[in-house]
Design an enzyme around this catalytic site. Structure first.
Site, short mmCIF file in Angstrom:
data_model
loop_
_atom_site.label_atom_id
_atom_site.label_comp_id
_atom_site.label_asym_id
_atom_site.label_seq_id
_atom_site.Cartn_x
_atom_site.Cartn_y
_atom_site.Cartn_z
N ASN A 19 34.06 -57.26 33.51
CA ASN A 19 34.51 -57.38 34.75
C ASN A 19 34.11 -58.60 35.78
OD1 ASN A 19 35.62 -56.94 37.50
ND2 ASN A 19 34.50 -54.86 37.70
N SER A 76 29.44 -55.41 33.09
CA SER A 76 30.15 -54.71 34.30
C SER A 76 29.10 -54.05 35.11
CB SER A 76 31.18 -54.11 33.95
OG SER A 76 30.70 -52.85 33.35
N ASP A 78 28.63 -49.88 36.60
CA ASP A 78 29.07 -48.57 36.01
C ASP A 78 30.42 -48.21 36.14
OD1 ASP A 78 26.23 -47.68 35.40
OD2 ASP A 78 26.02 -47.55 37.50
N GLU A 83 35.96 -46.50 34.06
CA GLU A 83 37.30 -46.79 33.67
C GLU A 83 37.71 -46.72 32.20
OE1 GLU A 83 39.37 -50.40 34.32
OE2 GLU A 83 38.99 -50.41 36.44
N GLY A 108 26.96 -55.56 37.46
CA GLY A 108 27.55 -54.96 38.72
C GLY A 108 26.42 -55.01 39.66
N SER A 109 27.07 -54.35 40.61
CA SER A 109 25.58 -54.20 41.77
C SER A 109 25.28 -52.54 41.57
CB SER A 109 26.37 -54.16 43.16
OG SER A 109 27.55 -53.48 43.32
N ARG A 180 27.69 -56.46 48.64
CA ARG A 180 27.67 -56.67 47.28
C ARG A 180 27.15 -57.66 46.89
NH1 ARG A 180 32.26 -53.59 45.14
NH2 ARG A 180 31.56 -54.42 43.18
N ARG A 186 21.15 -54.24 48.34
CA ARG A 186 22.23 -53.62 49.20
C ARG A 186 21.91 -52.21 49.36
NH1 ARG A 186 27.55 -51.02 47.32
NH2 ARG A 186 27.70 -51.25 45.10
P1 ADP Z 1 30.06 -52.75 40.63
O1 ADP Z 1 28.98 -52.45 40.00
O2 ADP Z 1 30.01 -54.16 41.39
O3 ADP Z 1 30.70 -51.92 41.66
P2 ADP Z 1 31.93 -52.26 38.63
O4 ADP Z 1 31.97 -52.94 37.41
O5 ADP Z 1 31.21 -50.89 38.99
O6 ADP Z 1 31.00 -53.48 39.64
O7 ADP Z 1 33.45 -52.42 39.22
C1 ADP Z 1 33.91 -52.42 40.54
C2 ADP Z 1 35.39 -51.99 40.36
O8 ADP Z 1 36.07 -53.19 40.21
C3 ADP Z 1 35.71 -50.82 39.72
O9 ADP Z 1 36.64 -50.22 40.46
C4 ADP Z 1 37.05 -51.43 38.80
O10 ADP Z 1 38.09 -50.74 38.33
C5 ADP Z 1 37.12 -52.89 39.41
N1 ADP Z 1 37.71 -53.87 38.61
C6 ADP Z 1 37.85 -54.00 37.55
N2 ADP Z 1 37.97 -55.59 36.81
C7 ADP Z 1 38.69 -55.83 38.10
C8 ADP Z 1 39.40 -57.30 38.57
N3 ADP Z 1 39.46 -58.00 37.41
N4 ADP Z 1 39.72 -57.36 39.84
C9 ADP Z 1 39.13 -56.63 40.72
N5 ADP Z 1 38.62 -55.22 40.20
C10 ADP Z 1 38.54 -55.08 39.26
MG MG Z 2 30.58 -49.89 40.89
#
Ligand code: ADP
Ligand code: MG
Length: 379
Positions: A19, A76, A78, A83, A108-109, A180, A186
């Site tokens: 992601n 990514s 979680d 997904e 991710g965050s 984020r 955060r």
């Molecule tokens: P974080 O820890 O920063 O929240 P995540 O991996 O949990 O990162 O993803 C956050 C959201 O981004 C999820 O809802 C996912 O479905 C969505 N996502 C995944 N790929 C993309 C993309 N290419 N553009 C926008 N949103 C996306």
């Molecule tokens: Mg998340």
């Protein structure tokens, strides 16, 4: 177990799902800096799939020929893993698909699952160590079982593997999204703000306690940490009352359901500061929410922080002590083993129910443990 030469020399093939907008948007940078070379050196063949939008990974895993891959690697937070779980469980061969070994590189965050895996593997929290744990686990077939929960809101069904959050922690998670770019810090900023501007939360909550029934209630895979999961059907089916009070079997994928006789539902009296329904001992690589919870144990831990007789100072102390696994020292905090949960938010009238870091509709939700086990690679 001892591996034969063929197994040791066999190339591993991995589908990487990345992601690019997770956390600080550094997923691709982390891939090139820490993961690509490592996998090449370890003899892992891979395809890098960079998502272009939300649900892209879910759709890919719904359609993917999984026989092509020995493992899935999520780069990514979680959210992308969530997904993936929902994509795999929407397949006709869901029961087998969900058992594909997987790993996570924290990008991710919110990186609770890989944070916990690294913590319990006694490895420092870093992308390189996560790549190491993933690869080592893949080659040595060291797989750790994890439970899958199902959250039901009317027709909407969401599988999850981490936590349902409501109240203090849910609000912190979502309201701090604007920060984020600063990563997991955060949550600390958001928590301090929510202590200062404290809220009361009211809901109708009830739960089915988990009875310590060996084998049946624990489902498949328990204690099976060092072997590849076989092609076995989930065994646990839990019945939740539907609105008409008639028992409703929600686990329709199980061919020969063995319903557990439901013990009585118990009301959880409010008001609340925070309610968490967790499948993980940790909420991030440094925040514990249920220190004695074990991945794959076959039940949720329901964590309740009440509102009454809990001062702002105590909330602050609790947030601070989430960093150590000594939460049990807070007498007002309760941990309950549950197999199903029912929840209707009352106050505030608008707010957030957060499932694996993603917001779901603010309305009645039920959650149950499914019989599915996922298998994360570990040391
Ligand atoms: P974080 O820890 O920063 O929240 P995540 O991996 O949990 O990162 O993803 C956050 C959201 O981004 C999820 O809802 C996912 O479905 C969505 N996502 C995944 N790929 C993309 C993309 N290419 N553009 C926008 N949103 C996306
Ligand atoms: Mg998340």
């Amino acid at each position: 177990r001892e591996l034969n030469d063929e197994e040791l020399l066999a190339k591993k093939r991995v589908l990487i799902l990345l992601n690019p907008v997770s956390g600080k948007r550094t997923g691709l940078k982390i891939f090139h800096a820490h993961v690509e070379q490592f996998l090449n050196d370890a003899g892992v063949e891979f395809e890098l799939f960079v998502t272009q939008r939300a649900n892209h990974a879910r759709e890919r895993l719904h359609d993917e020929d999984l026989d092509k891959w020995d493992g899935l690697l999520f780069m990514s937070g979680d959210g992308l893993l969530n997904e993936g779980v929902n994509g795999l469980l929407s397949r006709e061969d869901a029961t087998v698909a969900i058992q594909k070994p997987y790993g996570i590189i924290p990008c991710g965050s919110g990186n609770a699952i890989v944070g916990a895996i690294l913590h319990y593997s006694h490895e420092d929290y870093s992308p390189l160590n996560a790549a190491f744990v993933f690869t080592k686990g893949l080659y040595s077939f060291c797989l750790h079982p994890m439970d899958v929960g199902l959250c039901i809101q009317g027709e909407r069904k969401t599988y999850f593997c981490l936590v349902v959050n409501w109240g203090f922690s849910g609000d912190v998670d979502i309201e701090s999204e604007v920060f984020r770019k600063i990563g997991e810090f955060r949550f600390i900023l958001g928590a301090i703000w929510r202590v200062v501007d404290r809220r009361i939360y009211r809901a109708d909550i009830s739960y089915l306690p988990y009875d310590e029934i060996p084998d049946v209630a624990k489902g498949i895979g328990s204690g099976n940490e060092n072997s590849i999961p076989g092609n076995v059907e989930p065994e646990v089916t839990i019945s939740l009352p539907n609105n008409s009070g008639v028992e409703n079997n929600l686990n329709s994928e199980s061919p020969s359901p063995k319903p557990i006789e439901p013990s009585s539902w118990i009301d959880l009296p409010g008001p609340f500061t925070n309610v968490l329904l967790t499948l993980s001992p940790m909420l991030s690589h440094e925040l514990f929410c249920a220190p004695s919870h074990k991945f794959g144990c076959g039940y949720f831990t329901l964590v309740n922080i009440p509102y009454t007789n809990v001062s702002r100072m105590q909330v602050l102390q609790m947030v601070d002590s989430f960093k150590e696994d000594n939460l049990a020292n807070f007498v007002r905090l309760t941990f309950t083993k549950v197999k199903a949960f029912r929840f209707t938010p009352i106050y505030p009238p608008k707010g957030y129910i957060v499932v694996d870091g993603e917001v779901v509709p603010y309305e009645t939700c039920s959650a149950e443990i499914t019989g599915h086990k996922m298998f994360i690679t570990s040391l």
